[in-house]
Design a protein around this motif. Sequence first.
Motif, PDB file in Angstrom:
ATOM      1  N   PHE A 261      44.070  47.063  41.776  1.00  0.00           N
ATOM      2  CA  PHE A 261      45.398  46.846  42.346  1.00  0.00           C
ATOM      3  C   PHE A 261      45.923  45.454  42.014  1.00  0.00           C
ATOM      4  N   VAL A 262      45.098  44.441  42.220  1.00  0.00           N
ATOM      5  CA  VAL A 262      45.530  43.059  41.955  1.00  0.00           C
ATOM      6  C   VAL A 262      45.704  42.839  40.447  1.00  0.00           C
ATOM      7  N   LEU A 263      44.886  43.507  39.639  1.00  0.00           N
ATOM      8  CA  LEU A 263      45.049  43.414  38.185  1.00  0.00           C
ATOM      9  C   LEU A 263      46.414  43.963  37.767  1.00  0.00           C
ATOM     10  N   LYS A 264      46.850  45.033  38.402  1.00  0.00           N
ATOM     11  CA  LYS A 264      48.181  45.592  38.140  1.00  0.00           C
ATOM     12  C   LYS A 264      49.267  44.580  38.502  1.00  0.00           C
ATOM     13  N   LEU A 265      49.099  43.916  39.645  1.00  0.00           N
ATOM     14  CA  LEU A 265      50.066  42.889  40.042  1.00  0.00           C
ATOM     15  C   LEU A 265      50.086  41.743  39.029  1.00  0.00           C
ATOM     16  N   ALA A 266      48.912  41.312  38.601  1.00  0.00           N
ATOM     17  CA  ALA A 266      48.813  40.209  37.637  1.00  0.00           C
ATOM     18  C   ALA A 266      49.404  40.616  36.288  1.00  0.00           C
ATOM     19  N   ALA A 267      49.168  41.846  35.873  1.00  0.00           N
ATOM     20  CA  ALA A 267      49.691  42.315  34.586  1.00  0.00           C
ATOM     21  C   ALA A 267      51.215  42.332  34.587  1.00  0.00           C
ATOM     22  N   GLY A 268      51.804  42.623  35.737  1.00  0.00           N
ATOM     23  CA  GLY A 268      53.264  42.636  35.839  1.00  0.00           C
ATOM     24  C   GLY A 268      53.892  41.265  35.695  1.00  0.00           C
ATOM     25  N   GLU A 269      53.081  40.224  35.851  1.00  0.00           N
ATOM     26  CA  GLU A 269      53.588  38.856  35.745  1.00  0.00           C
ATOM     27  C   GLU A 269      53.327  38.218  34.379  1.00  0.00           C
TER      28      GLU A 269
ATOM     29  N   TYR B  15      46.428  32.377  27.616  1.00  0.00           N
ATOM     30  CA  TYR B  15      46.906  31.345  28.536  1.00  0.00           C
ATOM     31  C   TYR B  15      47.777  31.948  29.643  1.00  0.00           C
ATOM     32  N   SER B  16      48.604  32.929  29.276  1.00  0.00           N
ATOM     33  CA  SER B  16      49.491  33.534  30.279  1.00  0.00           C
ATOM     34  C   SER B  16      48.712  34.384  31.277  1.00  0.00           C
ATOM     35  N   MET B  17      47.480  34.744  30.939  1.00  0.00           N
ATOM     36  CA  MET B  17      46.661  35.564  31.843  1.00  0.00           C
ATOM     37  C   MET B  17      45.985  34.738  32.936  1.00  0.00           C
ATOM     38  N   ILE B  18      45.977  33.443  32.782  1.00  0.00           N
ATOM     39  CA  ILE B  18      45.317  32.597  33.771  1.00  0.00           C
ATOM     40  C   ILE B  18      46.235  32.432  34.977  1.00  0.00           C
ATOM     41  N   SER B  19      45.838  33.064  36.071  1.00  0.00           N
ATOM     42  CA  SER B  19      46.602  32.978  37.312  1.00  0.00           C
ATOM     43  C   SER B  19      45.648  33.232  38.472  1.00  0.00           C
ATOM     44  N   LEU B  20      46.087  32.912  39.659  1.00  0.00           N
ATOM     45  CA  LEU B  20      45.270  33.166  40.854  1.00  0.00           C
ATOM     46  C   LEU B  20      45.005  34.660  41.038  1.00  0.00           C
ATOM     47  N   LYS B  21      46.007  35.478  40.767  1.00  0.00           N
ATOM     48  CA  LYS B  21      45.823  36.918  40.909  1.00  0.00           C
ATOM     49  C   LYS B  21      44.775  37.433  39.928  1.00  0.00           C
ATOM     50  N   MET B  22      44.823  36.930  38.699  1.00  0.00           N
ATOM     51  CA  MET B  22      43.858  37.370  37.697  1.00  0.00           C
ATOM     52  C   MET B  22      42.446  36.932  38.093  1.00  0.00           C
ATOM     53  N   VAL B  23      42.310  35.719  38.574  1.00  0.00           N
ATOM     54  CA  VAL B  23      41.005  35.221  39.010  1.00  0.00           C
ATOM     55  C   VAL B  23      40.495  36.049  40.189  1.00  0.00           C
ATOM     56  N   PHE B  24      41.383  36.382  41.124  1.00  0.00           N
ATOM     57  CA  PHE B  24      40.980  37.192  42.277  1.00  0.00           C
ATOM     58  C   PHE B  24      40.548  38.585  41.836  1.00  0.00           C
ATOM     59  N   ALA B  25      41.307  39.190  40.918  1.00  0.00           N
ATOM     60  CA  ALA B  25      40.962  40.531  40.426  1.00  0.00           C
ATOM     61  C   ALA B  25      39.590  40.520  39.748  1.00  0.00           C
ATOM     62  N   VAL B  26      39.366  39.561  38.882  1.00  0.00           N
ATOM     63  CA  VAL B  26      38.078  39.468  38.188  1.00  0.00           C
ATOM     64  C   VAL B  26      36.954  39.218  39.192  1.00  0.00           C
TER      65      VAL B  26
ATOM     66  N   TYR C 121      39.565  56.379  43.433  1.00  0.00           N
ATOM     67  CA  TYR C 121      40.857  56.976  43.089  1.00  0.00           C
ATOM     68  C   TYR C 121      41.736  57.103  44.326  1.00  0.00           C
ATOM     69  N   ILE C 122      41.118  57.463  45.442  1.00  0.00           N
ATOM     70  CA  ILE C 122      41.885  57.611  46.685  1.00  0.00           C
ATOM     71  C   ILE C 122      42.439  56.263  47.109  1.00  0.00           C
ATOM     72  N   LEU C 123      41.579  55.244  47.087  1.00  0.00           N
ATOM     73  CA  LEU C 123      42.026  53.911  47.508  1.00  0.00           C
ATOM     74  C   LEU C 123      43.139  53.390  46.608  1.00  0.00           C
ATOM     75  N   VAL C 124      42.979  53.570  45.304  1.00  0.00           N
ATOM     76  CA  VAL C 124      44.011  53.093  44.370  1.00  0.00           C
ATOM     77  C   VAL C 124      45.315  53.853  44.586  1.00  0.00           C
ATOM     78  N   MET C 125      45.220  55.155  44.804  1.00  0.00           N
ATOM     79  CA  MET C 125      46.432  55.940  45.039  1.00  0.00           C
ATOM     80  C   MET C 125      47.142  55.471  46.308  1.00  0.00           C
ATOM     81  N   LEU C 126      46.380  55.204  47.367  1.00  0.00           N
ATOM     82  CA  LEU C 126      46.989  54.724  48.616  1.00  0.00           C
ATOM     83  C   LEU C 126      47.599  53.336  48.449  1.00  0.00           C
ATOM     84  N   LEU C 127      46.877  52.432  47.793  1.00  0.00           N
ATOM     85  CA  LEU C 127      47.420  51.090  47.547  1.00  0.00           C
ATOM     86  C   LEU C 127      48.702  51.167  46.713  1.00  0.00           C
ATOM     87  N   SER C 128      48.690  52.022  45.692  1.00  0.00           N
ATOM     88  CA  SER C 128      49.864  52.172  44.826  1.00  0.00           C
ATOM     89  C   SER C 128      51.048  52.735  45.594  1.00  0.00           C
ATOM     90  N   PHE C 129      50.770  53.675  46.465  1.00  0.00           N
ATOM     91  CA  PHE C 129      51.846  54.299  47.249  1.00  0.00           C
ATOM     92  C   PHE C 129      52.451  53.310  48.238  1.00  0.00           C
TER      93      PHE C 129
END
Length: 115
Positions: free
Chosen positions: A18-26, A38-49, A79-87
């Motif tokens: 979920f957080v990787l999706k948020l980071a990818a959008g930025e 360089y553009s991939m370095i962010s707090l969200k990316m670090v949290f996702a990893v 899959y269930i958790l990701v679907m719920l988070l996405s929704f």
Amino acid sequence: MIYLLALISIALGSTGQFVLKLAAGELRPASGIWNLIYSMISLKMVFAVSCFVFSMLMWIFVLRKLELSIAYPMVSLGYILVMLLSFFFLQEQVSAAKVGGTLLIVAGVIVLNMK
């Protein structure tokens, strides 16, 4: 206890997705590989990893105690958790086909864990 550890590992992996999706959008369009990295370095990316790393470490302990043929299908519960988070947080649509497919996966996990 081992099933709880498995669920925590799966939840961490789902959170990481979920957080990787948020980071990818930025990510900014990059003209070269170094600019992209360089553009991939962010707090969200670090949290996702970090979520992925902790999930993997926990999963190693799960695999020490459970048979792989029992443990691995449990990953599909993510899959269930990701679907719920996405929704709820990304306003993604949840169709009847998505719900039906996810329920089939869950049913499979239940059948595999029956003794």
